[in-house]
Every structure is written in structure tokens, then in C-alpha cells.
Design an enzyme around this catalytic site. Structure first.
Site, PDB file in Angstrom:
ATOM      1  CD  GLU A 208      -2.393   3.222   8.592  1.00  0.00           C
ATOM      2  OE1 GLU A 208      -2.986   4.139   7.980  1.00  0.00           O
ATOM      3  OE2 GLU A 208      -2.088   2.139   8.061  1.00  0.00           O
TER       4      GLU A 208
ATOM      5  CG  PHE B  53      -1.921   1.031   1.366  1.00  0.00           C
ATOM      6  CD1 PHE B  53      -3.211   0.826   0.896  1.00  0.00           C
ATOM      7  CD2 PHE B  53      -1.628   2.240   1.990  1.00  0.00           C
ATOM      8  CE1 PHE B  53      -4.183   1.805   1.046  1.00  0.00           C
ATOM      9  CE2 PHE B  53      -2.587   3.227   2.135  1.00  0.00           C
ATOM     10  CZ  PHE B  53      -3.880   3.010   1.659  1.00  0.00           C
TER      11      PHE B  53
ATOM     12  CD  GLN C  57       8.349  -3.226  40.931  1.00  0.00           C
ATOM     13  OE1 GLN C  57       8.935  -2.156  41.073  1.00  0.00           O
ATOM     14  NE2 GLN C  57       8.793  -4.161  40.110  1.00  0.00           N
ATOM     15  CD  GLN C  58       1.495  -2.797  46.404  1.00  0.00           C
ATOM     16  OE1 GLN C  58       0.669  -1.935  46.746  1.00  0.00           O
ATOM     17  NE2 GLN C  58       2.006  -3.672  47.271  1.00  0.00           N
TER      18      GLN C  58
ATOM     19  N   GLY D 287       3.759  12.926   4.361  1.00  0.00           N
ATOM     20  CA  GLY D 287       3.135  11.793   5.031  1.00  0.00           C
ATOM     21  C   GLY D 287       1.744  12.170   5.503  1.00  0.00           C
ATOM     22  CB  SER D 288       0.602  14.197   8.392  1.00  0.00           C
ATOM     23  OG  SER D 288       1.284  13.452   9.381  1.00  0.00           O
TER      24      SER D 288
ATOM     25  N   GLY E 226      17.796  -4.878  35.861  1.00  0.00           N
ATOM     26  CA  GLY E 226      18.768  -5.262  34.838  1.00  0.00           C
ATOM     27  C   GLY E 226      18.275  -6.383  33.952  1.00  0.00           C
TER      28      GLY E 226
ATOM     29  NE  ARG F 257       8.868   1.744  38.683  1.00  0.00           N
ATOM     30  CZ  ARG F 257      10.092   1.220  38.554  1.00  0.00           C
ATOM     31  NH1 ARG F 257      10.708   0.709  39.612  1.00  0.00           N
ATOM     32  NH2 ARG F 257      10.695   1.221  37.381  1.00  0.00           N
TER      33      ARG F 257
ATOM     34  N   GLY G 280       5.520  -0.859   3.446  1.00  0.00           N
ATOM     35  CA  GLY G 280       5.719  -2.208   3.972  1.00  0.00           C
ATOM     36  C   GLY G 280       5.488  -3.261   2.908  1.00  0.00           C
TER      37      GLY G 280
END
Length: 707
Positions: free
Chosen positions: A467, A172, A368-369, A180-181, A444, A371, A214
């Protein structure tokens, strides 16, 4: 639950509300998770994850997924490799896999007729395996074959059939090197020659070279090419699409007058060959013009069913709206890949503790929760939205195919365009941030390529660009909202097919409201952030109107005035609108009586968390407009966010189990279902080619530098 609009004679059921079969059927289709370190969290879960999965996806889709994953896992060509393949090797392997998928024919015509939604499921589960492979399949099947079917006519049926059998391979080509846009500014030209009954397709200069296409780099034989159509009288009729052969189907060598090549290595998705093409006065048959929106007869006369050129132009680019709807789901799929990895890792990884001899899982830490768990809630909210939005899009598309016309169908198309221009940015940015947060939250080990978070991040990145660039697209949404507000103010209709702006008719009353929750109990209700979002959209819409009018009154031209009204105004408006839509649809879903009582509480908690977490980002505007005042509302909202994170912590493993693909599909040693993160990671490292060998250039070590 109101499933929304449907075209006459065609309606799809809600894809997230499904019957729950007998227990033996559930256990047959959804195997138990393996025992291991994650058992403690799975036993704490407040709901049955298998029942949740069956309710949200349904027996038919689960059988489809099981067949897909079993087939791929048992075929050696789909085996995962720890070897770092060269770009050329990735592309060869991807192409061979495409051929295999066509042989397997997971999506037959009968399957698609029975459930048109299966195509989007297929694209996304294939993407869970490999986005390059999914893109390569989709570009040929949908962007090439599907566009031919939707914008061509009977004379193009054969070429669409050939692409489905891979007798030819399509792409396509819209974007050019310098545009582009701004699609209207594309500069490839197609001039009709009345004497030869052909079009002369030409690339006037290097900037008009079709670029980023593509499949075109190495493998496409045919392309849909967008060009400015000129009739022999010299009149330009705007951008039109043509089916053009670019390579010989037997040798893959370029056709005469066609310069075609590969643009090189990208940041991700390197199994997909993106390319460029330029045409040097290539003669293409008159019949190559895809003629649903405009045609040229043999005599050279231009014919179109559209009186308004703008409407014809919009119809000719209809494939792009479908692309944005699809990318919304693709972005959500990436959230469904990264969250199981990070949550499972966090539940199994132990660091520090209340005493030196007792370490606790990092998931037990509030930080951590905070995040990760809001992204679990966002995963569920956006997954529901993406499926429901795809349902609407399929209904709209079928309505077009059935010839449904009139003002309602036109309004449906405008609303889909406005929503998709905001849903792609929202889902794309949430996924982008989720993947990065997961990468960092896994420390890590998250940086190791074998654990896949880097690949997910890189493969997701283009969703924020193709798109339509996200920030540019949001202007389309704000334009729609500004036009809708003006229409309502002039006494026009405010009810739209999907209902995303129906509340704007009550804008004056909504703007009189204030945040009135004073206790955590009152705030633990998704109606609280939902009401705040309605106020926020109305406020930003009013502010954007005033800002735009100020810019115009200062003497600026309309183009400049609109451009200078984006930051903090129209852009924020578009984002608030789509965030409201996602929350409202999810809110209606979790409060639907069809939701089993055993599942409703956890779904409601996630709806509340998603709403408050999203809303918290707009705190400054809420204070600026007077909806919030004093310190208590901000403190209350943040306390509730943390409270929900703690409450959902014990459900987190079960929640990601529902969404995660099988281990073969997830393909991440630290994210596997058994939670044996160290054993699995060490095993993967030891299976890496040449892991214990000295380097081939080891003699360089013996040749010491001359000092």
C-alpha cells in the site's frame, strides 16, 4: 471529549471511551489471570487491569473477542502445530480455515450495521492468530468485494454477493512487475471494441505482468484488474478497474488467454498465496468495468462525473487509503503481540542480583526498562490513535455512501490521505523496532521460533512496503503540509475536519517559543513535549519551504527540486507531523473527564513517556532551531524518560495484560499469562515432532570422511 468531525446524520462514538458495567459482569467477561511468578507485579499495579480493558474496549467488543477466541480454540482445524509445515501445506490449511470462518460468519451484515468498527477489530484479532489467514480473508472480503461495492454499481451487486459466500474467490491486482508506487505508470491496457461491446484486456510485455497479488497464486477465481482504458477512438482515459475471471470456478484451471501463477516463498505470511497474471488479448464484457468514477456506453463514448481527471483518478484508488488506515491498526496489533511476550518474560526471568544468592527479574534493571517500557507507552498511544483514525475513516466512507459532497467532504478526504500516508510509516516502523527490541530483550529464547517473535517480525515486515513504500508515502504528507502552509499564508482557511493542522495558523507565535521546563516536576507533563512538537512541525515546515525554494531558485526543475528536499527536511516534517498528531490525540484522551480517576494517572504517565521518548529522537533539530539551548534541556528530558520507565515498571505486567490476547491467541510459551516461562518452554520443546529421535540420516555419521 470532542470526537471530531462527523457527516450529517452519522457519527460514531469514541471507540476507546466505554461504560464500565457492574463488577460481576466484568469478572464474567474477563477471567482472572492464572497464579504464578507474575503475581508479585500484578499485586503492585496501581490500577485494575480489568477495568482498564473494559473502559478501552467495551462490553460489546469484549464479548465479540471472547466468542471469536473460544470458537477457534474449540475447533481442531485451528489447533496450533509445532510441526514445520511446507508452504503448500500452509496454504491448504489457511484456505480450509477461511472456509470455516465464512461458515462461522462472525461479521454478519446486522453486526456490521450495528457497529461498523467491528470489521477492523475482526481483521486485527484474526491477525493476532495468523496474519496469512487475516490477509486472505480481507483480500476477498474488503479489497475485492468491498472495492466492487464502493466503486461499482448495481450491475456488480451479484458478483459482490458471490464473493461473500465464497462461490467465487477474489483478489486485487494493481501492482505490476515494473511499477508499484507509481500507479499512473501501470501498463496493462483495456481497449474497448465497439463492434463486440467488449474490452480487449492485454499485457503488452513481461514488465506489465500483474505481480504480488494476494490470493492469486493458487486460489483466486476473479480479480479486480487495473488497466489503462482506451476507447475505440484511441484515446486513453487513464487507469480504471475491471472485474475479470482468471480461473474456472469448478477446476481452478486458468481461463483462456490468462497466464496465472504463484510467485513463490516469501519472508513471511506464507499461508497467503501471492501470484502473478498476464492477459493475452482476453475479451471481457463492457459491464465488467467498475463504473462509479467512469464508464463507457455501448456506443463507445466515455462518461465520467468528474471534470478533473486527477480527482477521478484519486477516487478510483480510494481503496488504498482505506488500506493504509487498516495497516496502521495492523502494525499496532503486532506491538500488542510482542510486548506481552517480552514484558512477561522480563518479569519472570531472573539473572544476577545484589548478592550471589539473590537473583532479580531482568525487568528490575534500568537498561531493560529503557529498552521495553517506552514501547508499552507507544502501544497505548498508537492503539488509541489507530482506533480513533479508523472511526474518522468509517465516518468519511459512510458520508461518501450517503452522497455527502462539497468542499468539506473533499477536505476530509485530503486530510485522511495525508494522515494515512504518515501513520502507516510511523506505526509500521514503531512495530518493526518494537518486535526486534523484544526479540533481543528475550535473549536466546527470543530467537526460538516456538516463542513466535521471529514469526511476528517476518509477518509484520510487509506492512512497511505494501500500500506504498513508507518513505515514498511520507512525500504525500509533506506535499499536503506545504500546500496547506501556502494556503494559510495566502489568507485561506486553516481549520480541517480532523484538526491535525489547525495549529499552523499560529505558526509565527509558536516559533517564538522556547523550551522552558527547568525541573523534573515541570517536565512530567505531556503538555511539554506537545508544545515542543508544535514548534518542531512549524520549524520543519518553514525550513522545508525555504529548502524547496532554494532548489527551485538554483534552476532545478520542480520534480528534481522536490526530490532533493526530502532528507532532513520534508521527510522529517511528515514524521514530526504524524508524531504530533498521535501525541495530541492521546493527550486529549488521557485528560478527558470521561477517563475514570483510577485509570487517569497511569494513562497520563504513559502519555508523558511516549511524548518525551519520541521527542528525544529530534534533539538535534530542536537545538539547531534554537528551541533548546544549553545542556540542561537534554539532560532533563532523558532523566524524565528514565524516571517514567521506573515509575511504570510495576504497572508493566498489568498494562500488557490489558492488551494481550488470550494464551491461545498469543501462542508463545515464554509469553503465557501464568509466567511459567521455563515449564512452558520445556513442554513445548518436548512436544515438537521427533524431538528425541536420531536423524533419519544417522548412518552418515558412521561413514567417516576419507582423509
Amino acid at each position: 471529549m470532542d470526537t471530531g468531525p462527523s457527516m450529517d446524520g452519522f457519527s460514531l462514538p469514541n471507540p476507546s471511551i466505554n461504560d464500565i458495567p457492574e463488577r460481576n459482569v466484568i469478572d464474567e467477561l474477563i477471567p482472572d489471570q492464572p497464579n504464578g511468578p507474575l503475581d508479585v507485579y500484578r499485586h503492585r499495579a496501581s490500577f485494575d487491569w480489568k477495568v482498564m480493558k473494559m473502559f478501552l474496549e467495551g462490553e460489546d467488543i469484549i464479548r465479540f473477542q471472547n466468542d471469536f477466541w473460544t470458537t477457534l480454540e474449540n475447533d481442531p482445524i485451528f489447533a496450533h502445530t509445532l510441526e514445520d509445515l511446507k508452504v503448500e501445506e500452509k496454504r491448504e490449511l489457511t484456505f480450509r480455515r477461511v472456509k470455516k470462518l465464512i461458515e462461522y460468519n462472525f461479521l454478519s451484515d446486522d453486526t456490521m450495521m450495528q457497529n461498523p468498527m467491528k470489521y477492523s477489530y475482526f481483521v486485527n484479532i484474526l491477525g493476532q492468530y495468523d496474519w496469512s489467514l487475516s490477509a486472505k480473508m480481507m483480500l476477498n472480503k474488503q479489497m475485492f468485494g468491498g472495492t466492487i461495492q464502493s466503486t461499482g454499481s448495481a450491475r456488480h451487486a451479484e458478483i459482490a454477493e458471490q464473493s461473500s459466500k465464497m462461490e467465487i474467490f477474489g483478489c486485487f491486482a494493481l501492482t505490476e512487475l515494473s511499477h508499484g508506487s507509481n500507479t499512473r505508470a501501470m501498463r496493462t491496457v483495456a481497449v474497448y471494441d465497439q463492434n463486440t461491446k467488449t474490452f480487449d484486456l492485454h499485457t503488452p510485455d513481461v514488465e506489465a505482468t500483474k505481480f504480488w497479488v494476494g490470493n492469486l497464486g493458487k486460489t483466486a477465481t476473479h480479480s479486480i484488474v487495473y488497466a489503462q482504458l482506451y476507447t475505440s477512438d484511441g484515446q486513453c482515459h487513464g487507469l480504471h478497474s475491471f472485474v475479470v475471471q482468471v480461473r474456472d470456478t469448478k477446476t481452478l484451471l486458468p481461463m483462456p488467454g490468462v497466464l496465472v501463477g504463484d510467485i513463490g516463498k516469501k519472508l513471511g505470511q506464507n499461508g497467503l498465496d501471492n501470484g502473478f497474471v498476464a492477459f493475452n488479448h482476453v475479451s471481457v464484457p463492457r459491464e465488467s468495468l467498475l463504473n462509479k468514477t467512469g464508464d463507457v456506453n455501448e456506443a463507445g463514448k466515455y462518461i465520467t462525473p468528474y471534470k478533473d481527471p486527477n480527482k477521478r483518478f484519486g477516487a478510483s484508488l480510494g481503496a488504498l487509503s482505506g488500506g493504509r488506515v487498516g495497516i496502521t491498526g495492523m502494525a499496532v496489533t503486532n506491538i500488542k503481540l510482542c510486548m506481552p511476550i517480552a514484558i512477561r518474560y522480563s518479569a519472570a526471568r531472573k539473572q544476577f542480583g545484589p548478592t550471589d544468592d539473590k537473583e532479580i527479574p531482568v525487568l528490575e534493571y534500568q537498561l531493560q526498562q529503557w529498552r521495553l517500557i517506552p514501547y508499552v507507552a507507544a502501544m497505548y498511544a498508537t492503539d488509541y490513535f489507530a482506533k480513533h483514525f479508523m472511526k474518522y475513516f468509517v465516518e468519511f466512507t459512510v458520508g461518501n455512501m450517503m452522497g455527502s459532497g462539497g468542499a468539506r467532504q473533499a477536505e476530509f478526504g485530503k486530510e485522511i490521505h495525508a494522515v494515512s500516508c504518515a501513520s502507516k510509516p510511523l506505526a509500521g516502523w514503531i512495530a518493526r523496532d518494537a518486535v526486534q527490541e523484544c526479540r533481543e530483550a528475550c535473549g536466546g529464547h527470543g530467537y526460538l521460533a516456538v516463542n513466535r517473535l521471529g514469526a511476528i517480525r517476518d509477518d509484520h515486515d510487509p506492512n512497511c512496503t505494501y500500500e506504498g513504500d513508507n518513505n515514498v508515502l511520507l512525500q504525500q504528507t509533506s506535499n499536503y503540509l506545504l500546500a496547506m502552509a501556502e494556503n494559510i499564508q495566502n489568507g485561506g482557511e486553516s481549520k480541517t475536519p480532523m484538526g491535525t493542522v489547525n495549529f499552523l495558523k499560529d505558526s509565527e507565535e509558536i516559533l517564538k517559543q522556547k523550551f522552558n521546563a527547568t525541573t523534573p516536576e515541570q517536565c512530567h507533563n505531556a503538555a511539554v513535549p506537545l508544545a515542543a512538537y508544535k514548534w518542531l512541525v512549524c520549524y520543519l515546515l518553514k525550513e522545508s519551504q525555504q529548502k524547496l525554494q532554494q532548489q527551485l531558485s538554483s534552476g532545478k526543475a520542480a520534480f528534481t527540486a522536490r526530490n532533493d528536499s526530502q532528507v532532513f527536511y520534508c521527510r522529517s516534517l511528515a514524521l514530526a507531523y504524524i508524531e504530533h498528531t498521535v501525541l495530541e490525540w492521546f493527550y486529549d484522551f488521557v485528560n478527558d473527564t470521561a477517563v475514570p480517576k483510577t485509570l487517569a494517572p497511569v494513562l497520563k504517565h504513559m502519555c508523558e513517556l511516549y511524548g518525551l521518548w519520541s521527542l528525544e529522537k529530534h534533539m538535534a533539530t530542536l537545538y539547531q532551531g534554537g528551541y533548546l539551548s544549553g545542556g540542561q534541556p537534554a539532560q532533563l528530558i532523558r532523566e524524565c524518560i528514565l524516571g517514567h520507565c521506573t515509575r511504570l515498571k510495576d504497572d508493566a505486567i498489568a498494562l500488557v495484560d490489558v492488551m494481550a490476547p488470550p494464551d491461545f491467541g498469543l501462542n508463545s510459551p515464554i509469553g503465557l499469562a501464568d509466567g511459567q516461562i521455563y515449564k512452558n518452554l520445556y513442554s513445548a520443546i518436548m512436544r515438537t515432532p521427533k524431538v528425541l529421535e536420531r536423524p533419519s540420516w544417522w548412518k552418515e555419521f558412521t561413514d567417516k570422511p576419507k582423509l
